[in-house]
Scaffold this active site. Structure first.
Site: not given
Ligand code: TA6
Length: 313
Positions: A167, A271
């Site tokens: 991520h 990601e």
């Molecule tokens: O990667 C995008 C995502 O899935 C968004 O929908 C948002 O939830 C982000 O990840 C951050 O997620 P987190 O659980 O790290 O706050």
């Protein structure tokens, strides 16, 4: 003459959490916390930080560190019965002093091997045995590589399936001046429209509002162009067919307690992931997912560097 720092240094980071600092002779560096197996810094040989970490990031278990490269395993997103994005990023990993040999021996010196195995607590919420080995390498030219190897070590003969993402939060000068190349015309699931499936139009992705899409069957290379900094991030991936692109924009930014209200302007997540088709491993089988990041000066804005060439390069 300041004494030469070693290529690999184990030390304490924020709140006394253990971290490993990787350094290359030309000045580039990277940092990975044992908490989450989480890369939180990647600097070029001018000492410029290339990853985004929120000024309000909470370096304290069980909250995941906001920024850097969170590891999403054994699930991506909040559709499963686990914590959103799984629990690997909320666990303390260990140094893996005895990794099985990599097929390609690395001549790099600046690397660290980490390992995560399920605790009895974890086994209760995800009843599978696995070994998750993560190698973080800082290459001689300052490239950053993450190689994940996940093996099913179930003794009950049971296979398991998982979804996965690196991520990655890239640091950018101004989100309204950022383009992402390489995902044009692909199908995607729009997280802002109940994951409905659409097809992307033919131009590069630009950002004018909240953006949260899972692109499917994407190419091995994706370019993120920061116009103002004249910098292109090139993301190369193996074993990771999908790519998530996310920017929370202003409203979502305000709603996140570990994220500054205006920090959405200075980051973009692209990601490398395996989401649409979960990965299934039988006992003894191993999956490998590789991410390679580089930052190249892009004279894109003057038309000299065609981003498509970067993608073919
Ligand atoms: O990667 C995008 C995502 O899935 C968004 O929908 C948002 O939830 C982000 O990840 C951050 O997620 P987190 O659980 O790290 O706050």
């Amino acid at each position: 003459m300041s004494e030469e720092k070693p290529p690999v240094e184990h030390c304490k980071g924020v709140n006394g959490l253990e971290k490993v600092v990787l350094r290359e002779v030309r000045g580039s560096s990277a940092e990975v916390y044992l908490y989450g197996g989480h890369v939180t810094s990647w600097k070029n040989d001018h000492g410029e930080e290339l990853l985004f970490v929120s000024n309000k990031a909470i370096f304290k278990p069980p909250k995941a560190i906001r920024g850097g490269i969170p590891i999403c395993f054994p699930q991506f997103s909040n559709l499963g019965n686990l914590e959103p994005h799984g629990f690997a990023r909320n666990r303390i990993w260990s140094i893996d002093n005895d990794p099985p040999p990599f097929p390609t021996t690395t001549s790099n010196r600046a690397y660290v091997d980490l390992i995560l195995k399920p605790s009895e607590e974890d086994f209760k919420i995800w009843p599978h045995r696995y070994e998750f080995r993560l190698r973080v390498i800082l290459g001689p030219g300052g490239d950053l590589m993450l190689i994940s190897r996940i093996r099913n070590t179930n003794t009950d003969g049971k296979p398991f399936s998982f979804t996965f993402a690196y991520h990655t939060y890239f640091s950018v000068s101004d989100i309204s001046e950022v383009r992402v190349e390489g995902l044009e015309t692909l199908d995607y699931l729009d997280n802002l429209q109940d994951r409905a499936r659409f097809t992307e139009q033919g131009d590069a992705i630009v950002f004018e509002s909240e953006f949260d899409k899972v692109y499917l069957s994407t190419p091995a290379k994706i370019a993120i162009i920061d116009h103002e900094k004249k910098r292109t991030f090139v993301l190369r991936k193996e074993g990771l067919p999908d790519a998530v692109v996310w920017n929370p924009w202003d409203k979502k930014a305000k709603a996140m307690t570990d994220f500054g209200d205006d920090e959405y302007k200075y980051m973009v997540c692209v990601e490398a992931a395996a989401i649409e088709k979960p990965i299934t491993l039988k006992p003894g089988e191993e999956w490998k997912g590789r991410l390679e990041l580089s930052a190249v000066p892009s004279s894109y804005f003057s038309g000299q560097l065609d981003p498509q060439r970067v993608l073919q390069g």
